[in-house]
Structure formats: structure tokens, C-alpha cells
Scaffold this active site. Structure first.
Site, short mmCIF file in Angstrom:
data_model
loop_
_atom_site.label_atom_id
_atom_site.label_comp_id
_atom_site.label_asym_id
_atom_site.label_seq_id
_atom_site.Cartn_x
_atom_site.Cartn_y
_atom_site.Cartn_z
CG ASP A 6 -1.76 1.10 1.41
OD1 ASP A 6 -2.70 1.45 0.56
OD2 ASP A 6 -1.57 1.75 2.39
CG ASP A 37 -1.41 8.50 2.55
OD1 ASP A 37 -0.48 8.85 3.25
OD2 ASP A 37 -2.33 9.22 2.08
#
Length: 257
Positions: free
Chosen positions: A10, A12
Site C-alpha cells: 500500500d 499512503d
């Protein structure tokens, strides 16, 4: 510790926090690259092209990757539709350049005249007229596709509406459930596996958000690694029926086998 060949990661909260660096994440990526692991950033952001995302990682976060290391929900949406569409290649899009470009690269024609699909993603320039058109086209028979269900996105002003908020508006006005692509759905993960040529047993999903990253891994039958540098907290995760396969406080704690 299980040995993984592929790492889906991932952005952020895991790799960076907005414009702020997470130094452990940069070191983690360098260790993966040195071990010749497959690194793919899997993100629900449909607004940016892979080239833009990779340039941001290189220029602002000391992470040396290319567009080939980035898989956005825009790409996953285009790949999914390319797989199922056959000769139904017309789409109306509520979204930004990342989504529009991905669909055009898969030879979809973007139109508001009797499209086969209405695709709704995050659109910071959205208007009532765009949403009105989307609703009317879906009610007229177009298949409703949503990029991802994120209700909010963090930025410097706070938690602003995400793609999921726009999708919910269209869903409410049409009384139709969309086909959803992004995390926590399995679709984006299956498309990412297809891109890398790896099996679900060979890959671990790395993220900070239990409800998107970890649920996506669970829904795909993949292992997961939750890092506590972003959204989810140990107290929240402890209440979940299905636990992440692995948890770490930061990515420096992870040993690469």
C-alpha cells in the site's frame, strides 16, 4: 517465517504519510530489491498514472521504482473490463486522468452516448451534471462499475470525500449496486497477481489499513502484513475476528526470507 517472492504494498500510511516520508518504508523497499523480490505498489488511488506515482516515490521518498512497480485501481478497473467486455467497449467515466487514460489504453471509447459501462472513481472536479449523466445512463441500462469504496481521503485539510462517497451517491440515485474493483475487493488483487505471474501463496499484502489492505488479502486468500504506521491501531485490530497473518510496528522489524 514464511518466504514470499512477491510483496504487494500500500502507499499512503504504509510507504509515506501524505508528503511526509516513512524512512523505514524506504529501507524496506531497498531490502526487498536487494533480495530480488517482486515489488508492486497496489493502490486504490485512481486519479494518478503509474508514471506519476513512481516519480513521486523516486523524487520525494527515496524509493527507486518505475511505473512497472505501480498498480492502481484505475489499471485494475481497465484490466477487469478488458477481460469481461468482449466487444462492449464504450464507457462513460466520472474520474480523473489516471482512470480515463487506463481505459483508453485498453481501447475503450469514452462517451456519454449509450455506453456499455458507467465507471465512477474519484473526481476532484465532479459536478452535478456529471453525476446526473452517470445516474441516467445506469438507469438506461449501462453496467455500473466503481473503482473503490474509500469513503474519505486524508489531505492537508483533513478527511475529504473519497471515491466511495461519489459511488454511494450514484448507487442511492440508481438503486443499483456497482461492481467494485479496489481494495478490499479481491478483484484488484487477482488482477495484480495476473500482472506479476505469481500465485496467491507466493505473495504477502503489506498495508496499514485493516479494512482495505488486510481485508483485500483475506478476500483473496493471501497472507497479510499489517504495519502500525498509518490508520489501524493495535486496539482496533485486536477486536477483528480474522487477524492479519503478521503485524509489525514499523517495516524495519520485518525480516526478509
Amino acid at each position: 517465517m514464511k518466504k514470499y517472492q512477491g510483496y504487494f504494498i500500500d502507499l499512503d500510511g504504509t510507504t509515506y504519510k501524505g508528503t511526509k516520508r516513512i524512512p523505514a518504508a524506504a529501507r524496506f523497499i531497498k531490502r526487498l530489491q536487494a533480495a530480488n523480490k517482486t515489488v508492486l505498489f497496489v493502490t486504490n488511488n485512481s486519479t494518478r498514472t503509474p508514471e506519476f506515482v513512481a516519480a513521486n516515490l523516486r523524487d520525494n521518498h527515496d524509493i527507486d521504482v518505475t511505473a512497472a512497480n505501480v498498480y492502481t485501481t484505475a489499471l485494475a478497473t481497465a484490466d477487469y473490463l478488458d477481460r469481461v467486455a468482449g466487444d462492449r467497449r464504450q464507457a462513460y467515466v466520472v474520474g480523473e486522468s489516471g482512470l480515463r487514460d487506463a481505459l483508453k489504453q485498453r481501447h475503450f471509447i469514452l462517451t456519454d452516448h449509450q455506453p456499455d459501462y458507467v465507471v465512477v472513481g474519484l473526481d476532484s472536479q465532479v459536478t452535478y451534471a456529471k453525476l446526473e449523466t452517470a445516474v441516467l445512463l445506469i438507469r438506461a441500462g449501462a453496467t455500473f462499475i466503481g473503482t473503490n469504496a474509500d469513503s474519505n481521503l486524508p489531505n492537508e485539510r483533513g478527511m475529504v470525500p473519497g471515491a466511495g462517497s461519489l459511488i454511494k451517491l450514484v448507487e442511492y440515485a440508481t438503486q443499483q449496486k456497482p461492481v467494485m474493483i479496489g481494495k478490499p475487493e479481491a478483484t484488484i488483487m487477482q488482477m495484480a497477481l495476473q500482472k506479476t505471474g505469481l500465485s496467491q501463496e507466493e505473495v504477502v499484502m503489506v498495508g496499514d489499513n485493516y479494512n482495505t489492505d488486510i481485508r483485500a488479502a483475506i478476500n483473496t486468500g493471501m497472507d497479510s502484513l499489517l504495519v502500525y504506521t498509518g490508520l489501524s491501531t493495535p486496539e482496533q485490530v485486536a477486536k477483528m475476528t480474522i487477524q492479519p497473518t503478521h503485524t509489525v510496528k514499523n517495516l524495519d522489524e520485518w525480516t526478509i526470507e
